[in-house]
Each structure stands twice: as C-alpha cells, then as structure tokens.
Design an enzyme around this catalytic site. Sequence first.
Site, mmCIF file in Angstrom:
data_model
loop_
_atom_site.group_PDB
_atom_site.id
_atom_site.type_symbol
_atom_site.label_atom_id
_atom_site.label_comp_id
_atom_site.label_asym_id
_atom_site.label_seq_id
_atom_site.Cartn_x
_atom_site.Cartn_y
_atom_site.Cartn_z
ATOM 1 N NE ARG A 157 5.986 6.883 -4.270
ATOM 2 C CZ ARG A 157 7.015 7.678 -4.696
ATOM 3 N NH1 ARG A 157 7.034 8.835 -4.926
ATOM 4 N NH2 ARG A 157 7.933 6.864 -5.288
ATOM 5 C CE LYS A 208 5.794 0.845 -16.369
ATOM 6 N NZ LYS A 208 7.484 0.862 -15.675
ATOM 7 C CD GLU A 259 10.040 5.888 -17.950
ATOM 8 O OE1 GLU A 259 10.774 6.352 -16.825
ATOM 9 O OE2 GLU A 259 8.951 5.888 -18.026
ATOM 10 C CG LEU A 261 -1.488 -1.172 1.155
ATOM 11 C CD1 LEU A 261 -2.875 -1.422 2.490
ATOM 12 C CD2 LEU A 261 -2.717 -0.445 0.008
ATOM 13 C CG HIS A 277 6.884 1.857 -20.897
ATOM 14 N ND1 HIS A 277 7.258 2.461 -20.020
ATOM 15 C CD2 HIS A 277 5.709 2.307 -21.505
ATOM 16 C CE1 HIS A 277 7.082 3.801 -20.001
ATOM 17 N NE2 HIS A 277 6.325 3.908 -19.812
ATOM 18 C CB SER A 306 3.597 2.490 -17.857
ATOM 19 O OG SER A 306 3.608 4.243 -18.459
ATOM 20 N N PRO A 326 7.707 -3.772 -3.439
ATOM 21 C CG PRO A 326 9.205 -2.578 -2.667
ATOM 22 C CD PRO A 326 7.718 -3.627 -2.600
ATOM 23 C CB ALA A 327 10.835 -5.326 -8.375
#
Length: 306
Positions: free
Chosen positions: A10, A178, A185, A8, A181, A127, A77-78
């Site tokens: 952001r 992603k 970016e 939980l 992506h 994203s 987190p990954a």
Amino acid sequence: MELGVIGLGRMGQIVVNRSMDAGHDVVAFDLSAEATATAAENGAEPADSVADLCDRLTGEGGERDDDGGKRIWLMVPAGDAVDATLADLEPHLDGDDVVVDGGNSRFHESVRRAEETDAAYLDCGTSGGPASAEEGFSLMVGGPAWAYEAMVPVFDAVATGRDGHDRMGAAGSGHYVKMVHNGVEYALMQAYGEGFELLTEGRYDLDMESVARTWNNGAVIRSWLLELCEEAFREEGSDLGDVADHVAGGSTGTWTVEEALEQEVPVPLIYQALAERFDSRNEGRFSRRLANRLRYGFGRHEVARR
C-alpha cells in the site's frame, strides 16, 4: 528524475503514484508479480528482479546518462527483508547511488546499514499511512546531507510538500524521530480512548460522533486522530459495534520505552499506553476498542472484531 521503487504494498504504491504524478519516471519491482503489474498499469516501468530494476535505471554504457547515480526507494517490511534487499542490491551500487529505507526500521539497524552499504543510505521515517495517498506523507530523513538534497525532488512529491520532509541529522536519526513519533501516537490514542470511555460509561446518553465532531471544530484537542474518532463512531456507532478490544502492533512503542530507559528520560504516558496495548490481548475495554479502530483509520490495519 528517475526513481527505482522496491516494495509495492500500500505504501510503496503511493510512493510510485505520487512520484509519477510529479513528473518523475519510476521503475518498480515487488516479489509479487501482481503488485508489480498494478504499478505498471498506473504508468511505472516494471522490473522482474532487483538486478533488472538496477539495469533499467542505468543508461547506455552502464552508467546513468546524467552521471548522477541511481536513486532507489525501499518500502519493504522492516527487519530481514531490508537486509535481503540490500544484499541483492549490493553488486549494483556504488558511492554515487542513494538508497532510501522508507519502512519502520529500528534506528540501530539503520546506523549499521549505513555503515555497510556502498551507496549513501537514507533512513526515512514515514508517517501518514495509506490514508495520506492524496495529501502526502510526513518524512523524517537521516543520512548524508548531499544524498538528502539529491532526493529532495522526490521527497517533495511524496510528502505534503517542502514542509512535509526534512533531514533530521546523521544516519539513524530519521528512524529515531519516527520511533518517538509512534510513541507519542500511542499516548494520544490512549488519551482519546480513555476520554470517550468515560463519556460512554458516564452520566449522559451521548452521541459520540457528535462529541467528536464538536471537539474537532475549534476545540483545543482537535486533531487528525480525533477526526478518525469521528469517522469510527459514524461508521461503527457510538458503542463501536463489534470492534474488538484488541490493539495490534507495539514494536515501535517498545523501542521508544527501551530508549527512554537507556537515556533515563521518564515517559510514563507512553509506557502506560504501551502496557494498555499489550493488556488488550487479555480483557475488554472501550478505550482499547477505539484504539483498535483508529489504527484502521490512519493505517488501514485490519480491525479485529469480536
């Protein structure tokens, strides 16, 4: 539908709030009691552990009332945190359940987790960042088609609508898309940074906010990142004030370059942008100072100051 959300921060809070705004019921858990309390204040049902969350997603008699299985979204987190959470979930999952990994996991790890998890595992590249709390995210999903279809009501709520999400393919494909992506970016941020650096060091005394605003209205290179450039110059000034030449991050860009090398696909712009990001830890350049500030714009990452 009923959704469990684990993680939980952001982004996780946005998943909770957008799901509830669309009429879904949410059971929420985080290792931080304060984060869980925040979700509860916003209307979610709080859980005090992973096991408690799974119990709350289960109807009387130990099964879901609609026999549809549990639907759980991870926004942790990954890396090790994902595996630890899956280990906690394992005793409570079966083949009717769906688990969504909405973090920036490496696609190889997503393939492994899909094979090891009893539930259907969806890797969901996400994203938009915290700045998309109102507009919604872009969701790139990999995994079984039936599991994706089962989650469409929630994906519709969390994304920018039906066009804001799609199933990319088999397990790993969501996080793979992603990853690329994020490489794109990097290159876009580098291009904007270099252009504004030339304008700053060039022949004329220019108002960078004015330039960015003008480009954003009808120009070929208009984009959300350019809108964030305009925001950065408006809030920091044309010289970016005390924004430091230090661009954090780099893992997903590194993965993109490594995959390009393995597939023998040339990605010189992405590679150079990654190299500039790493070099930003050494010397100062305006282009990298702008990239530093842009990361705050779309992801609310902390701005390093000099």
